[in-house]
Design an enzyme around this catalytic site. Sequence first.
Site, PDB file in Angstrom:
ATOM      1  CE  LYS A   1     -17.401 -12.432 -23.316  1.00  0.00           C
ATOM      2  NZ  LYS A   1     -17.472 -11.143 -23.852  1.00  0.00           N
TER       3      LYS A   1
ATOM      4  NE  ARG B   1     -20.547 -10.418 -20.102  1.00  0.00           N
ATOM      5  CZ  ARG B   1     -19.605 -10.229 -18.849  1.00  0.00           C
ATOM      6  NH1 ARG B   1     -20.200 -10.689 -17.834  1.00  0.00           N
ATOM      7  NH2 ARG B   1     -18.580  -9.749 -18.929  1.00  0.00           N
TER       8      ARG B   1
ATOM      9  CE1 TYR C   1     -19.720  -3.825 -21.924  1.00  0.00           C
ATOM     10  CE2 TYR C   1     -17.266  -4.320 -22.203  1.00  0.00           C
ATOM     11  CZ  TYR C   1     -18.570  -4.639 -22.144  1.00  0.00           C
ATOM     12  OH  TYR C   1     -18.723  -5.968 -22.404  1.00  0.00           O
TER      13      TYR C   1
ATOM     14  CG  HIS D   1     -22.984  -5.952 -24.651  1.00  0.00           C
ATOM     15  ND1 HIS D   1     -23.281  -7.064 -23.925  1.00  0.00           N
ATOM     16  CD2 HIS D   1     -21.690  -5.549 -24.571  1.00  0.00           C
ATOM     17  CE1 HIS D   1     -22.191  -7.302 -23.379  1.00  0.00           C
ATOM     18  NE2 HIS D   1     -21.176  -6.276 -23.733  1.00  0.00           N
TER      19      HIS D   1
ATOM     20  CG  HIS E   1     -15.165  -5.737 -17.533  1.00  0.00           C
ATOM     21  ND1 HIS E   1     -15.311  -4.631 -17.734  1.00  0.00           N
ATOM     22  CD2 HIS E   1     -15.953  -6.657 -18.292  1.00  0.00           C
ATOM     23  CE1 HIS E   1     -16.429  -4.536 -18.714  1.00  0.00           C
ATOM     24  NE2 HIS E   1     -16.783  -5.840 -19.064  1.00  0.00           N
TER      25      HIS E   1
ATOM     26  NE  ARG F   1     -21.047  -6.285 -19.628  1.00  0.00           N
ATOM     27  CZ  ARG F   1     -20.806  -6.559 -18.480  1.00  0.00           C
ATOM     28  NH1 ARG F   1     -21.644  -6.467 -17.399  1.00  0.00           N
ATOM     29  NH2 ARG F   1     -19.395  -6.865 -18.104  1.00  0.00           N
TER      30      ARG F   1
END
Length: 188
Positions: free
Chosen positions: A72, A41, A173, A138, A164, A141
């Site tokens: 994150k 990220r 994603y 993004h 995740h 990613r």
Amino acid sequence: MKQAKVISANEMKRLLAVVETGKHSARNRIAIMLSYYAGLRVGEIAALKNSDVFDKDFNVKDQIQLKAAYTKGNKARVVFVSDKLKREIRAFAKSVSNLVADRPFLVTQKNTPFSPNTLCQLFGKLYSDAGIDGASSHSGRRSFITKLAHSGISPKVIMTLAGHQHLTTTQRYIDVNDEMMREAVEVI
């Protein structure tokens, strides 16, 4: 909420061609590559220090240990560095006049650390300059995760590489298009 565009091989070539002609091309290229080849990220890229990427002899590490403060989810994780990404990092290191372990890995033109927001704006400008509509910070990613999924990598491995906590997050994603579905049915 609209998701960031997954970058095609041709779009990546166009993006890198634009990066090569601009100011700070080595820095901008490695920022893109960290996103595209490692799924990082922008906040994680902005937080990196040289000591996260290089060992004490300034050789590229096999793994980048992301500190919890960088991520994150505020959970530390390991990022595996592919051979392609190692080559990119080595090339970038040659463009840096003075590598210092505790300094930021990427700095702005004013020689200050990037904030996630400033790096996000840089990505947006690079994608815009390359004429890639719908791309954002993004996109690298999402491209990383999608490419892994379409290469047959285990969903659990992809989820772990992406950092995740839930597989459903990772699944959001993954991009699917008509060509992929056509190829899938031909396997039968």
